[in-house]
Scaffold this active site. Structure first.
Site: not given
Length: 268
Positions: A47, A58
């Site tokens: 990824e 995030d």
């Protein structure tokens, strides 16, 4: 090259390992080297995160990596150039993690066609509105991309059902509330949540957010999961002032996690 879902379905005896790194961190050359190392060390799928200025999903490690990459001049066009260099040389299929705004800014169809031509096989867009997923899925089908939808235990039951139904072939199960990042413990309630989803669909499930060491992986490998995503721990390996030592740490960590998955499969 196999599709993402083919890789996940073929791993009948063990989970697939899916490491995440941020494109352009600490620089584009290191990203290219890291991709080759992860592929060499047996990552089943890789990824790759497109840096974004407002990465809401995030945690601090990936936020810092994204900020650094952007300040160093990382752009979408440079990502395409990177992908062109490694396309055909890396066995593991690549999944692009991006937010919706960069896709909209480029134009949805143009963005998807460009990443597909550059070798991307899958797409994760954490802030994609479910109501707009059908159009994106139709374009992903056109360009041989697999859109991976996310589901979390915090979502209402009816919304989870819609996500599971709408997903193409793969569902990303978010293992903890909040953002990505390193955590000391795994939420054991996730095992039941995963079982509930598995009972209503044959689509592949990958698990991510907060998984950061071999103990976590050994534990999760016993669950009904098809792939394990590890992000912050891999990105942290590259947070070394000496870039070579950072790559060495990345290689050792990937090897350790892979061995943990293989050992668990032998014991099951």
């Amino acid at each position: 090259m196999s599709t993402i879902s083919q890789i996940l379905k073929s791993r009948v005896d063990r989970c697939a390992l899916i490491p995440f790194i941020t494109a352009g961190y600490p620089n584009i050359e290191i990203t290219e080297s890291a991709l080759r190392i992860l592929d060499h060390e047996g990552a089943d799928i890789i990824e790759l995160g497109l840096p974004y200025s407002d990465p809401l999903a995030d945690g601090p490690i990936i936020q810092e990596a994204s900020k650094h990459a952007l300040s160093d001049g990382m752009t979408f066009n440079k990502l395409l150039e990177l992908l062109d260099r490694v396309n055909g040389e890396i066995k593991a299929p690549l999944v692009l993690f991006t937010y919706y705004n960069p896709i909209l800014a480029r134009g949805i169809e143009v963005f998807l066609e460009e990443v597909s031509c550059a070798g991307i096989k899958g797409l994760i867009v954490p802030d994609l509105p479910l109501e707009e997923a059908d159009y994106v899925i139709s374009l992903c089908t056109k360009f041989s991309l697999e859109l991976i939808l996310l589901v979390t235990p915090a979502s209402p039951t009816n919304r989870i059902a819609k996500i599971v139904e709408k997903a193409q072939n793969i569902i990303y199960v978010v293992s903890s509330t909040g953002v990505t990042g390193l955590r000391s413990n795994i939420n054991l309630e996730m095992k039941d949540f995963i079982h509930d989803i598995k009972s209503v669909t044959s689509k592949s499930l990958i698990l991510g957010f907060g998984i950061s060491n071999a103990d976590h992986v050994s534990q999760i490998s016993r669950w009904e999961i098809d792939g394990i995503v590890i992000g912050s721990a891999f990105v942290k390996c590259l947070m070394h002032s000496d870039y070579k030592q950072g790559l060495d740490k990345l290689q050792i960590f990937c090897r350790t996690i892979k061995e943990s998955i293989i050992e668990r499969s032998k014991c099951s």
